[in-house]
Design a protein around this motif. Structure first.
Motif: not given
Length: 205
Positions: A138-161
């Motif tokens: 998100t800040d353009g520094d070349g490194y990931a800073d937000v990860i959104a994951t749908d663990y159960d495959g229902d099409g909705l995010v279960d966790e944002i790190v």
């Protein structure tokens, strides 16, 4: 992705991002012919294509100008990568890849701000044809800073790190504990559990 605790985040892969391949057997000859079909705008109609060597040029809007280029990198007759320019600015903003060779796209690398650098990568980690993890710088520094994951495959995010301070470690975790599509739990620590900040696939931008 600003209102994590209010808005469900759907992660279904858009239909236009799928690489589709059809195998047509040639009767009596023992030979097979692979015909690829692309629908990058998701209108339900196949886009016009012209194949030259390993490259297939895709005209999404029918104006006679290619909006995407699909490339068969391994020579098996099925495209492994598609570069897409759907906004018509002359630059590819998304690279779609089939990393496991099953004929369905599983990795989407995007330049969301048009600066020529990839800042978001989406993954289909389980091969079901739908995006289940989105990794963003998100800040353009070349490194990931937000990860959104749908663990159960229902099409909705279960966790944002989130790595809020850019030190490479997750320090904020938002979780949907009851599966209703809303992130209802927030955990904030300087270094929760000592875990490093990586995507489920171990890849970073």
């Amino acid at each position: 992705m600003s209102e994590y605790d209010e808005t469900p985040y759907e992660t279904d892969a858009p239909a236009e991002d799928e690489i589709q391949a059809e195998d047509d057997s040639t009767g009596g000859t023992g030979l097979s012919h692979v015909e690829e079909v692309f629908d990058l705008d998701g209108d339900g109609y196949a886009d016009d294509t012209i194949t030259v060597g390993p490259n297939t040029y895709i005209d999404v809007d029918g104006d006679g100008v290619a909006d995407a280029v699909a490339t068969d990198l391994d020579g098996d007759g099925i495209s492994d990568q598609v570069l897409v320019d759907l906004d018509g600015d002359g630059s590819f903003e998304t690279a779609i890849s089939d990393t496991d060779g099953d004929g369905v796209a599983d990795t989407f690398e995007s330049d969301t701000d048009g600066d020529g650098v990839v800042d978001q990568v989406s993954y289909d980690t389980n091969g079901d044809g739908y995006i289940d993890q989105v990794v963003t710088d998100t800040d353009g520094d070349g490194y990931a800073d937000v990860i959104a994951t749908d663990y159960d495959g229902d099409g909705l995010v279960d966790e944002i790190v989130i790595d809020t301070d850019g030190d490479g470690f997750a320090d904020t975790i938002l979780t949907d504990t009851d599966g209703d599509g809303y992130l209802d739990t927030v955990q904030t620590e300087s270094n929760p559990g000592g875990d490093s900040f990586q995507s489920q696939t171990g890849q970073t931008i």
